[in-house]
Enzyme design. Structure first.
Site, PDB file in Angstrom:
ATOM      1  N   ASN A 221       0.832  -1.215   0.000  1.00  0.00           N
ATOM      2  CA  ASN A 221       0.000   0.000   0.000  1.00  0.00           C
ATOM      3  C   ASN A 221       0.853   1.246   0.000  1.00  0.00           C
ATOM      4  O   ASN A 221       1.990   1.247   0.474  1.00  0.00           O
ATOM      5  CB  ASN A 221      -0.945  -0.004   1.205  1.00  0.00           C
ATOM      6  CG  ASN A 221      -0.282   0.548   2.457  1.00  0.00           C
ATOM      7  OD1 ASN A 221      -0.271   1.754   2.686  1.00  0.00           O
ATOM      8  ND2 ASN A 221       0.306  -0.334   3.263  1.00  0.00           N
TER       9      ASN A 221
ATOM     10  N   PHE B  74       6.841   4.650  13.984  1.00  0.00           N
ATOM     11  CA  PHE B  74       8.129   5.037  13.399  1.00  0.00           C
ATOM     12  C   PHE B  74       8.362   4.260  12.102  1.00  0.00           C
ATOM     13  O   PHE B  74       9.464   4.236  11.581  1.00  0.00           O
ATOM     14  CB  PHE B  74       9.286   4.696  14.345  1.00  0.00           C
ATOM     15  CG  PHE B  74       9.284   5.501  15.611  1.00  0.00           C
ATOM     16  CD1 PHE B  74       8.716   6.763  15.664  1.00  0.00           C
ATOM     17  CD2 PHE B  74       9.898   4.997  16.761  1.00  0.00           C
ATOM     18  CE1 PHE B  74       8.744   7.505  16.851  1.00  0.00           C
ATOM     19  CE2 PHE B  74       9.931   5.727  17.922  1.00  0.00           C
ATOM     20  CZ  PHE B  74       9.340   6.985  17.981  1.00  0.00           C
TER      21      PHE B  74
ATOM     22  N   CYS C  21       6.059   3.673   9.148  1.00  0.00           N
ATOM     23  CA  CYS C  21       5.411   3.796   7.852  1.00  0.00           C
ATOM     24  C   CYS C  21       6.472   4.074   6.786  1.00  0.00           C
ATOM     25  O   CYS C  21       7.143   5.100   6.825  1.00  0.00           O
ATOM     26  CB  CYS C  21       4.403   4.927   7.929  1.00  0.00           C
ATOM     27  SG  CYS C  21       3.238   4.906   6.596  1.00  0.00           S
TER      28      CYS C  21
ATOM     29  N   THR D  54       5.135  -2.283   7.821  1.00  0.00           N
ATOM     30  CA  THR D  54       5.238  -2.846   6.466  1.00  0.00           C
ATOM     31  C   THR D  54       6.661  -2.762   5.903  1.00  0.00           C
ATOM     32  O   THR D  54       7.460  -1.942   6.337  1.00  0.00           O
ATOM     33  CB  THR D  54       4.263  -2.139   5.519  1.00  0.00           C
ATOM     34  OG1 THR D  54       4.550  -0.750   5.542  1.00  0.00           O
ATOM     35  CG2 THR D  54       2.828  -2.379   5.928  1.00  0.00           C
TER      36      THR D  54
ATOM     37  N   CYS E 136       3.917 -38.932  -7.801  1.00  0.00           N
ATOM     38  CA  CYS E 136       3.979 -37.748  -8.662  1.00  0.00           C
ATOM     39  C   CYS E 136       5.409 -37.458  -9.102  1.00  0.00           C
ATOM     40  O   CYS E 136       5.628 -36.669 -10.017  1.00  0.00           O
ATOM     41  CB  CYS E 136       3.393 -36.540  -7.954  1.00  0.00           C
ATOM     42  SG  CYS E 136       4.407 -35.972  -6.583  1.00  0.00           S
TER      43      CYS E 136
ATOM     44  N   CYS F 115      20.994 -39.424   1.691  1.00  0.00           N
ATOM     45  CA  CYS F 115      20.132 -38.340   2.193  1.00  0.00           C
ATOM     46  C   CYS F 115      20.850 -37.524   3.255  1.00  0.00           C
ATOM     47  O   CYS F 115      21.360 -38.059   4.226  1.00  0.00           O
ATOM     48  CB  CYS F 115      18.841 -38.930   2.759  1.00  0.00           C
ATOM     49  SG  CYS F 115      17.789 -37.713   3.540  1.00  0.00           S
TER      50      CYS F 115
ATOM     51  N   CYS G 171      17.741 -32.654   4.265  1.00  0.00           N
ATOM     52  CA  CYS G 171      17.521 -31.213   4.041  1.00  0.00           C
ATOM     53  C   CYS G 171      16.059 -30.809   4.113  1.00  0.00           C
ATOM     54  O   CYS G 171      15.745 -29.633   4.185  1.00  0.00           O
ATOM     55  CB  CYS G 171      18.120 -30.804   2.706  1.00  0.00           C
ATOM     56  SG  CYS G 171      17.221 -31.436   1.271  1.00  0.00           S
TER      57      CYS G 171
HETATM   58  C1  LIG Z   1      -3.455   0.123   3.858  1.00  0.00           C
HETATM   59  C2  LIG Z   1      -2.596   0.058   5.067  1.00  0.00           C
HETATM   60  C3  LIG Z   1      -2.393   1.215   5.820  1.00  0.00           C
HETATM   61  C4  LIG Z   1      -1.607   1.166   6.944  1.00  0.00           C
HETATM   62  N1  LIG Z   1      -1.484   2.286   7.696  1.00  0.00           N
HETATM   63  C5  LIG Z   1      -0.765   2.240   8.845  1.00  0.00           C
HETATM   64  C6  LIG Z   1      -0.705   3.356   9.724  1.00  0.00           C
HETATM   65  O1  LIG Z   1      -1.308   4.384   9.481  1.00  0.00           O
HETATM   66  N2  LIG Z   1       0.031   3.251  10.831  1.00  0.00           N
HETATM   67  C7  LIG Z   1       0.719   2.112  11.177  1.00  0.00           C
HETATM   68  O2  LIG Z   1       1.362   2.074  12.222  1.00  0.00           O
HETATM   69  N3  LIG Z   1       0.688   1.034  10.375  1.00  0.00           N
HETATM   70  C8  LIG Z   1      -0.050   1.065   9.224  1.00  0.00           C
HETATM   71  N4  LIG Z   1      -0.131  -0.063   8.441  1.00  0.00           N
HETATM   72  C9  LIG Z   1       0.630  -1.266   8.821  1.00  0.00           C
HETATM   73  C10 LIG Z   1      -0.211  -2.250   9.645  1.00  0.00           C
HETATM   74  O3  LIG Z   1      -0.609  -1.680  10.875  1.00  0.00           O
HETATM   75  C11 LIG Z   1       0.576  -3.522   9.989  1.00  0.00           C
HETATM   76  O4  LIG Z   1       1.706  -3.196  10.735  1.00  0.00           O
HETATM   77  C12 LIG Z   1       1.028  -4.272   8.784  1.00  0.00           C
HETATM   78  O5  LIG Z   1       0.014  -4.252   7.783  1.00  0.00           O
HETATM   79  C13 LIG Z   1       1.416  -5.740   9.061  1.00  0.00           C
HETATM   80  O6  LIG Z   1       0.345  -6.506   9.554  1.00  0.00           O
HETATM   81  P1  LIG Z   1      -0.546  -7.502   8.612  1.00  0.00           P
HETATM   82  O7  LIG Z   1       0.405  -8.425   7.939  1.00  0.00           O
HETATM   83  O8  LIG Z   1      -1.513  -8.189   9.552  1.00  0.00           O
HETATM   84  O9  LIG Z   1      -1.258  -6.612   7.636  1.00  0.00           O
HETATM   85  C14 LIG Z   1      -0.939  -0.034   7.313  1.00  0.00           C
HETATM   86  C15 LIG Z   1      -1.147  -1.174   6.547  1.00  0.00           C
HETATM   87  C16 LIG Z   1      -1.980  -1.151   5.454  1.00  0.00           C
HETATM   88  C17 LIG Z   1      -2.219  -2.384   4.655  1.00  0.00           C
HETATM   89  S1  SF4 Z   2       6.660 -39.235  -1.822  1.00  0.00           S
HETATM   90 FE1  SF4 Z   2       7.434 -38.300  -3.725  1.00  0.00          FE
HETATM   91  S2  SF4 Z   2       6.361 -39.362  -5.375  1.00  0.00           S
HETATM   92 FE2  SF4 Z   2       5.262 -39.828  -3.476  1.00  0.00          FE
HETATM   93  S3  SF4 Z   2       3.645 -38.294  -3.373  1.00  0.00           S
HETATM   94 FE3  SF4 Z   2       5.378 -37.447  -2.225  1.00  0.00          FE
HETATM   95  S4  SF4 Z   2       6.544 -36.247  -3.700  1.00  0.00           S
HETATM   96 FE4  SF4 Z   2       5.118 -37.545  -4.895  1.00  0.00          FE
HETATM   97  S1  SF4 Z   3      15.630 -33.926  -0.671  1.00  0.00           S
HETATM   98 FE1  SF4 Z   3      16.985 -33.693   1.062  1.00  0.00          FE
HETATM   99  S2  SF4 Z   3      15.913 -34.779   2.742  1.00  0.00           S
HETATM  100 FE2  SF4 Z   3      14.956 -35.436   0.858  1.00  0.00          FE
HETATM  101  S3  SF4 Z   3      16.055 -37.296   0.251  1.00  0.00           S
HETATM  102 FE3  SF4 Z   3      17.116 -35.609  -0.802  1.00  0.00          FE
HETATM  103  S4  SF4 Z   3      18.716 -35.057   0.618  1.00  0.00           S
HETATM  104 FE4  SF4 Z   3      17.263 -36.289   1.786  1.00  0.00          FE
END
Ligand SMILES: Cc1cc2nc3c(=O)[nH]c(=O)nc-3n(C[C@H](O)[C@H](O)[C@H](O)COP(=O)(O)O)c2cc1C
Ligand code: SF4
Ligand code: SF4
Ligand SMILES: Cc1cc2nc3c(=O)[nH]c(=O)nc-3n(C[C@H](O)[C@H](O)[C@H](O)COP(=O)(O)OP(=O)(O)OC[C@H]3O[C@@H](n4cnc5c(N)ncnc54)[C@H](O)[C@@H]3O)c2cc1C
Ligand code: SF4
Lengths: 424, 471
Positions: A75, A135, A137, A203, A348, A382, A385
């Site tokens: 926004n 602080f 925005c 944000t 898959c 493996c 990971c």
């Molecule tokens: C349209 C919009 C306007 C916002 N205006 C403000 C504001 O005036 N003051 C403020 O502190 N944060 C503002 N924010 C930030 C939100 O308060 C919040 O910190 C941020 O959106 C993260 O939370 P969320 O992921 O739940 O949206 C705004 C956010 C949006 C989307």
């Molecule tokens: S284990 Fe491998 S082949 Fe089987 S559903 Fe999961 S991702 Fe697909």
């Molecule tokens: S993707 Fe990573 S965790 Fe899965 S079999 Fe390969 S090495 Fe192992």
């Protein structure tokens, strides 16, 4: 049923679900509807000095997932575009009508002592429960020497916080901007200035997409655009990390944290609480679905708490903090190996190609006599990971199974392979 | 050959619809309302539905759906293209494997092909990705500035293709693509084979079959000569002499007989004959309707016939099959369509006698009840009669021998009645290839015919170019 009521930085609320300062808390009409829907508190849309800010059109843009589900919103709105007087009058009335709900007033005025000294008594007179210092925005306001500009300089954060503590008796919550390198510096500065709590995140600077026909980023104003602030579920991982960084920082130990960023379900909220938050704030999820979402959040959270035997939020607040550490303290001898549940597998092939092309060639693609495929983990290859488990479309089909290596705990600081290891 | 531009005799093995059913009434609805009953059976996806459906695809590796597609279309890839709003790319991907991808998307029994293999059938989900509809979406929405495939430099080779059905068209297109010049010899007035003359009208609507033929020919290098009947005004030996190679995509052109007396009586004819007239009729109100009718058979053709007659307004449509439901050739999906159209299914009954009225026209049929006895189908001894104004035979198409009546044709090795080919679609005669329904390979499906044509073209190309290099 578990007790969801909280007392956060001295502010009482029937539940920890607050609406963040943003359009949902723009005026009495919205806030009353939010209270009616059951929200525990609201942070009123940020107030500033008159004359009020002026907004452009259009204002929002989004980042979408594969099914057009909104991953995040961007926004370019400013703080309130209504006069200070109207806002203060409405705040006074609403607080009077809804004494049991938390009502916090968000503020942003120029970084000079007189400005703060002037506005704080007016806010205190409304009967509000606390103030939140915006602080963070990230757009529009910094150009005027406010918002992120202040939040990005720890000395300013400390200074403004101290003025607020001086000229006002209400709890002071400092809202932190994520547009910095080390969030702990901002939190420490707020703490030094005497903040009663921090809230985060505001944000994140963003451009969500570019209109390739018009060759201009979104949202479009005329034929131009500008970066905005990103929020919504996509920012949750960033917010969680920043919360955890502060929660485990000895310098700010015990400082109450209000979690914000991408919260849309009871589970999201519980995760923020587990990493140390005493309350949470929601903006985007409410903007996408309306205030009714608090119903499922409250119900889900209290049922989950019941199932875990937690009677109050404090009983699990911060429980995951102690399990969060620096990489160098992790056990290098710990080992997990992927295991495929063949009965659940739908063949898959995604795990195979992911591991084959980009990981450790640890999943064999075995062609069967009937032409179908069977995928089997080669345990010895493996590295554990988790990639296959992540790409597998079937829930719980791939399990990462801890191995008994017979080796003792060993961290990198003491690992003989570390050329800089500490002598043990 | 040039001298024989017209067939010497008009073939007429079966009475035409007009001769045989002329005494029956015409539909009691106007053309517009009838036409509604013959619009798309499965409506196309909207943009939004297509994107949503595309997002359900898991982009499988070594995807089971691809292995189940007889023409080996790269399904996960084209679906991903749709999802990334690259419809042209999706269509080109489809058409590069199957130049008749548009008609296959409409006529393929996906429930026993790609969609049956889709991993999204598994476990609780039970809902495959709608591959056929997505394929149709891509091909229908692609807008090519020019034909998407460019011909290779001319090889100077000339190839004869007999039959402009799916097998012949696919073969010709692939050959032209590789730079060969192709002449298609087609008996009928229009190209397309059963796409034009046989597929149920509600599966392949309006003039889609002809538009698709036009698209195929866009590539250039293909000439179609109509009225050219192999075994009549054209012989295999001639073609072998005049061309570098020959492909036979003749299909199945005769209908099996019941072997009963009065099989040619007015009121009795082959389902495929009626469907052909139905597909060609500009005005559906001119078609004779058998208010009470019997369809003999249990394959998809039988279902198509029964359903189309029901949609023309017939009130009493009976599908009669000599074995049980589990032996039916028609897929479950097709059987479901029949039920939805109030077609009555009678099993374990075998035709015994055509019943005629005093004017010698069909007025019903007597059936013998059957059962399995010692592993063989046997009459139980019981019989019953069913009144009907018409009886349609859909007990299978057969290969028409007359096409191979010349000296060369007679030398072709056969498998049963059909032409024997190996997996490279080679017949027993060098330089002569065959594919589609007239061969013994695979299932009698449009998509299978397309694949045969394509593979035969590749095999011919490889063979012809090998000789070029050796020379
Ligand atoms: C349209 C919009 C306007 C916002 N205006 C403000 C504001 O005036 N003051 C403020 O502190 N944060 C503002 N924010 C930030 C939100 O308060 C919040 O910190 C941020 O959106 C993260 O939370 P969320 O992921 O739940 O949206 C705004 C956010 C949006 C989307
Ligand atoms: S284990 Fe491998 S082949 Fe089987 S559903 Fe999961 S991702 Fe697909
Ligand atoms: S993707 Fe990573 S965790 Fe899965 S079999 Fe390969 S090495 Fe192992
Ligand atoms: C009623 C009916 C419904 C069907 N429905 C479906 C369906 O829903 N889905 C599906 O996948 N399949 C369906 N099929 C099967 C499908 O139509 C065929 O498998 C497919 O058309 C085979 O293609 P082909 O090129 O081998 O033969 P054909 O389509 O039969 O084409 C053969 C061509 O060769 C020409 N020809 C024949 N003999 C000679 C000759 N002697 N000289 C010159 N030219 C000649 C014919 O005129 C024709 O143009 C259906 C078949 C029928 C009969
Ligand atoms: S099997 Fe289904 S999910 Fe997998 S690639 Fe094919 S259509 Fe997509």
């Amino acid at each position: 049923m578990a007790d969801l009521s909280i007392e956060f930085a001295g502010i009482k609320a029937p539940n920890p679900f607050w609406l963040a300062s943003a359009p949902p808390t723009d005026k009495a009409y919205n806030v009353v509807r939010a209270y009616q829907a059951g929200w525990g508190g609201v942070v009123w849309k940020t107030l500033g000095e008159d004359p009020a800010a002026v907004n452009v059109s259009s204002r929002y843009s989004a980042h979408y997932g594969v099914n057009r589900e909104v991953m995040g919103i961007n926004n370019i709105e400013l703080i309130t575009d209504r006069s200070l007087e109207i806002n203060l009058r409405e705040i006074t009335q609403v607080k009077k009508d809804w004494p049991d709900r938390a009502l916090i007033v968000s503020l942003m005025v120029p970084c000079v002592e007189e400005s703060w000294k002037a506005i704080l008594p007016l806010v205190e007179a409304t009967g509000a429960d606390g103030i939140e210092l915006n602080f963070g925005c990230p757009h529009g306001m910094p150009e005027r020497g406010m918002g992120a500009a202040v939040g990005q300089v720890p000395e300013y954060v400390e200074q403004v916080t101290r003025w607020c503590k001086t000229y006002c008796s209400l709890p002071v919550i400092v809202k932190l901007t994520p547009n910095i390198t080390d969030i702990r510096q901002s939190a420490r500065a707020a703490h030094r200035g005497g903040a009663d709590a921090v809230s985060l995140i505001n944000t994140i600077n963003s451009i969500t997409s570019v209109d390739l026909e018009r060759m201009v980023a979104n949202p479009i104003v005329g034929d131009m655009s500008t970066h905005g602030g990103y929020c919504g579920s996509a920012v949750k991982p960033i917010a969680l990390n920043m919360v955890a960084e502060i929660a485990r920082d000895p310098a700010t130990h015990g400082l109450p944290i209000c979690g914000i960023g991408g919260i849309g379900s009871w589970r999201d909220a519980a995760e923020f609480v587990a990493l140390g938050c005493g309350a949470v704030q929601v903006c985007t999820a409410a903007m996408l679905h309306g205030f009714r979402i608090v119903d499922e959040m409250k119900d889900g959270l209290s049922r989950w708490m019941d199932s875990q035997g937690y009677r109050s939020l404090q009983e699990f607040q911060g429980r995951a903090v102690g399990h969060t550490t620096d990489w160098k303290y992790l056990d290098i001898n710990y080992q997990v190996v992927a295991k495929i549940d063949q009965a659940a597998c739908i063949s898959c092939g995604r795990c195979h190609i992911a591991c084959e092309d980009t990981s450790h060639q640890a999943i064999a693609n075995l062609k069967q006599a009937d032409g179908s495929h069977r995928y089997e983990v080669i345990d010895a290859e493996c590295v554990g990971c988790n990639l296959c488990q992540i790409t597998c479309p079937v829930q719980d089909c791939i399990e990462m199974v801890p191995q008994d290596t017979g080796k003792p705990f060993l961290d990198w600081l003491h690992d003989p392979r570390n050329p800089y290891r500490e002598a043990s | 050959m040039e001298g024989k531009a017209f067939p010497k005799k008009i073939k007429k093995e079966e009475p035409t619809v007009i001769d045989s059913l002329n005494h029956l009434p015409r539909p009691n609805q106007n053309h517009a309302s009838l036409a509604e009953h013959f619009s798309d059976l499965a409506p196309p996806l909207t943009d939004r539905q297509a994107v949503l459906e595309a997002s359900r695809c898991l982009y499988c590796y070594d995807a089971p759906c691809v292995n189940a597609c007889p023409s080996e279309i790269d399904i996960p890839s084209f679906i991903r293209n749709i999802h990334q709003e690259n419809v042209q790319g999706a269509a080109q991907k489809i058409l590069s494997a199957n130049i008749l991808g548009g008609s296959c998307a409409r006529v393929c029994p996906t429930e026993i092909l790609c969609q049956q293999a889709c991993v999204r059938n598994n476990h609780q989900e039970c809902a495959p990705v709608l591959i056929g509809l997505l394929q149709r979406y891509a091909v229908d929405h692609a807008e090519f500035q020019q034909h998407p495939f460019q011909r290779a430099a001319s090889t100077g080779k000339r190839i004869a293709v007999v039959g402009a059905g799916p097998a012949g068209l696919s073969c010709a297109h692939r050959l032209a693509w590789h730079g060969h010049d192709v002449v298609i010899f087609e008996a009928r007035e229009k190209a397309g084979g059963l796409n034009e003359y046989g597929i149920a009208k509600y599966k392949l609507v309006d003039d889609f079959a002809q538009r698709e033929v036009d698209f195929v020919l866009q590539i250039g290098g293909i000439e179609i000569r109509h009225g050219q009947v192999l075994g009549d005004n054209l012989s295999l030996a001639e073609l072998q002499q005049q061309f570098d190679a020959v492909f036979l995509g003749l299909g199945l052109n005769t209908v099996r007989q019941l072997g009963l007396a009065s099989e040619g009586a007015p009121g009795m004819l082959a389902a495929t004959e009626y469907i052909r007239e139905l597909r060609q009729a500009d005005d559906l109100t001119t078609l004779p309707v058998a208010d009470r009718c019997i369809v003999l058979g249990a394959g998809n053709t039988a279902i198509d016939m029964a359903v189309q007659m029901a949609r023309l307004g017939a009130r009493d449509v009976n599908l009669v099959y000599r074995r049980g439901v589990e032996d039916m050739g028609a897929t479950e999906h097709e059987q479901h369509i029949a039920k939805e159209n109030q077609v009555r299914l009678l099993t374990w009954a075998q035709p015994e006698e055509v019943l005629l009225d005093d004017q010698g026209r069909v007025c019903g049929m007597r059936f013998a009840r059957t059962h399995m006895c010692d592993g063989r189908l046997q009459p139980t001894g019981e019989t019953f009669e069913l009144a009907a104004d018409a009886i349609f035979k859909a007990i299978g198409q057969a290969f028409d021998d007359s096409a191979l009546s010349d000296s060369s044709g007679q030398q072709l090795a056969r498998d049963g009645e059909r032409i024997r080919v190996d997996e490279q679609l080679r017949t027993s005669l060098p330089g002569v290839y065959a594919g589609g329904d007239c061969t013994q390979l695979g299932q009698d499906l449009t998509v299978q015919a397309v694949q045969h044509g394509k593979l035969a073209a590749e095999a011919m190309h490889a063979h012809l170019m090998l000789n070029v290099e050796a020379a």
